[in-house]
Design an enzyme around this catalytic site. Sequence first.
Site, short mmCIF file in Angstrom:
data_model
loop_
_atom_site.label_atom_id
_atom_site.label_comp_id
_atom_site.label_asym_id
_atom_site.label_seq_id
_atom_site.Cartn_x
_atom_site.Cartn_y
_atom_site.Cartn_z
N LYS A 53 68.90 15.26 38.59
CA LYS A 53 69.67 15.91 37.53
C LYS A 53 70.93 15.12 37.17
CE LYS A 53 72.71 19.04 40.11
NZ LYS A 53 73.95 18.40 39.67
N THR A 54 71.59 14.53 38.17
CA THR A 54 72.82 13.78 37.87
C THR A 54 72.50 12.57 37.01
OG1 THR A 54 73.76 14.47 39.99
CG2 THR A 54 74.83 12.63 38.88
N ASP A 238 77.12 21.17 34.10
CA ASP A 238 76.42 20.90 35.36
C ASP A 238 76.40 22.17 36.21
OD1 ASP A 238 75.16 19.57 37.39
OD2 ASP A 238 76.97 18.60 38.16
N GLU A 239 75.35 22.36 37.01
CA GLU A 239 75.23 23.50 37.95
C GLU A 239 75.45 24.85 37.24
OE1 GLU A 239 74.03 22.90 40.71
OE2 GLU A 239 74.84 21.10 41.66
N GLN A 269 68.36 27.52 43.12
CA GLN A 269 69.43 27.09 44.01
C GLN A 269 70.73 27.85 43.76
OE1 GLN A 269 69.56 22.76 45.16
NE2 GLN A 269 68.28 22.52 43.36
N ARG A 615 66.63 19.91 51.58
CA ARG A 615 67.59 18.86 51.96
C ARG A 615 66.88 17.74 52.70
NH1 ARG A 615 70.27 19.54 48.30
NH2 ARG A 615 68.62 21.00 47.78
#
Length: 731
Positions: A53-54, A238-239, A269, A615
């Site tokens: 995503k970044t 973002d987020e 998330q 993770r």
Amino acid sequence: MTLAQLKNMPSTGQEITNPVFLEQLKTLNPAQRQAIELTEGPLLVLAGAGTGKTRVLTTRLSALLLSHKAWPSQVLAVTFTNKAALEMRERVASLIGGPAEGLWLGTFHSVCVRILRRHAELLGLQSSFTILDTDDQLRLIKQIIKAEELDDKKFPPRVLASIISRWKDRALPPEKVSPPASDFEKAAFHVYKIYQDRLKVLNAVDFGDLILLCLKLFTEHSDVLAQYTTQFHYILVDEYQDTNVAQYLWLRLLAQGSGNICCVGDDDQSIYGWRGAEVGNILRFEKDFPGATIIRLEQNYRSNAHILGAASGLIAQNASRFGKTLWTEQDGGEKVRIQGVWDGEEEARVVADEVESLHRKGNFLNQMAILVRAGFQTREFEERFITLGVPYRVVGGPRFYERLEIRDALAYMRIVVQPNDSLAFERIVNTPKRGIGTSTLQVLHQYARYEEVSLTEATLRLMETDEIRGKAKTALQGILYDIDRWRKQLNILEPGELARLILDESGYTGMWQADKSPEAPGRLENLKEFVNAIDEFESIGNFLEHVSLVMENTRGTGSDMVSIMTLHSAKGLEFDSVFLAGWEEGLFPHQRALGETGKAGLEEERRLAYVGLTRARQRAMITFAANRRVHNQWQSSFPSRFIDELPLEHTERLNVGGNHTFIRRTPQPKLQALKEPYRPIKEDAFRLHQRVFHIKFGYGHIIALEGDKLEINFDHTGIKKVMKSFVEITE
């Protein structure tokens, strides 16, 4: 830049020839490229864990600038952390060949500060307004509580500050707060109104005000809102799943201009509901922005196929989600290993053995992480690693024995064992608050220095004089009496039993039980674990010596260390090997989350499990214990329901029901005692219906005899099982 210049900016864009950018573009998959090329209109990019995503955000932002669709000042990009903003800025600079001067890129709060500084006078502030930190905020609230003659024990400042922050997160200034129902809410509301008035007098704001005042500015001054909706041709967020109500409303207002808002996030998330995040913000994106496009990023570049299969099967149980399935081009890999153990100590041993085995095979320790649901779980892992000499770090918080509540509890134990420990005495004498002020402590220090005695001895001597009077003298006499009484129990009570007694009778446990701040439940769990730790030793003195050695042995470790952290702290991180500990009902999903918010709480706990699993790059191991010690009593535990929700084809299971059984570990003996053992009453001295006394539970009568235990119906605390050696016959 003038309004005319803004309107005359080309919207068609130009062909991008930057070689660095074009090289980056070649590495993107079709969904990622679509998210970059679709620049007009509302867009929601559902970016699953590890899907890049970044990279999408920074490439999209760079494309807008390189194609000349917008000047840097016409792009607004907001993140949640300064670290994320810095990373995005650096990546954009590398893609476009230099810094993007004038770009509005930062956290929600930093962007709002920039806007408020420009228009402070419209809100009755000066542009030089001060931003209060948490300590300043608490100090001001304490002043208000005192001035309004409120009881700070009944209305703790931290709790009131937390309530006020929650109101601000929900975009509720005092005039919009619903009429409070309870006395506590009425007090909080009363303080809130005065607090906001005081902030204006001080020309100050707190962090919650930064967004709240921006909303007020935009809604009360349409010309100012029009200025920014015209300026920002493109908005990137973002987020998005972590936005609260105030942030959501702020974005809605700014996006009503061009309508070109791109939100990147993952509903699976969303794990910060406890601090105001609203997963509903991302779930209703299509309703809020009609005609919106949704692009799913599902190709994962992090984890192996079995980890993704297990995580996808788990999160599919949630009803409140868009739905997506992560996949990878990587072949199989290791299955998710699930292992049942007898208790927490064996869990720490099994995980530590696996860590050592991986390390011997050439795996770096800093690519391994232990993820727990609650902070108190770290203690057994820490002690196991210290025993083995394996370096570790606790991420997102201090080590177990460095935590505030544990240091306070240690001080109570130290002063009982060593009455001349002045540092311990000073730490506990007014914790919790007993009305012993700074001036009283100064008198004690002055006398102790002059006479060259400890603070405890100085206090004993001054109690015979009139140097200290009133409430302070009464309080000091009380704590001295308690310390002496506890000291007399050192050779009578078991260490864990005495530690619990001290923490309860001192009021320290009660202090945290009364505290309504988000940190309080975790501190109480840590105190329970502290008592459990003491109970493994023959004496409190032995335990204190052990802690001193533990603290010394953790200094000076290198950079290659195992990471221990909570699941919440792990979001955004990744490791080759992840160990997920304590997957038991009541612990994970946590009983508090289920009790407070029901189904919504369960779904957030499941999202937390999903975050933990994703993770891991190469391997994930889940452990659960058949027994946990709670309140120093062993309780049987059931495997988490999340384990049953993991697809069998992606997991390898050991001691998880079926034909597997737990092999009970032989209990380890306590460390050598420094005191004489008890001389318990002979077994035949006890009989049914006999009247007896227990130092903690009081008087009662025996209703059953069972080996070295008695079942007693106590007059005030009901039926309990206790050891014979703690009971006195009274008839």
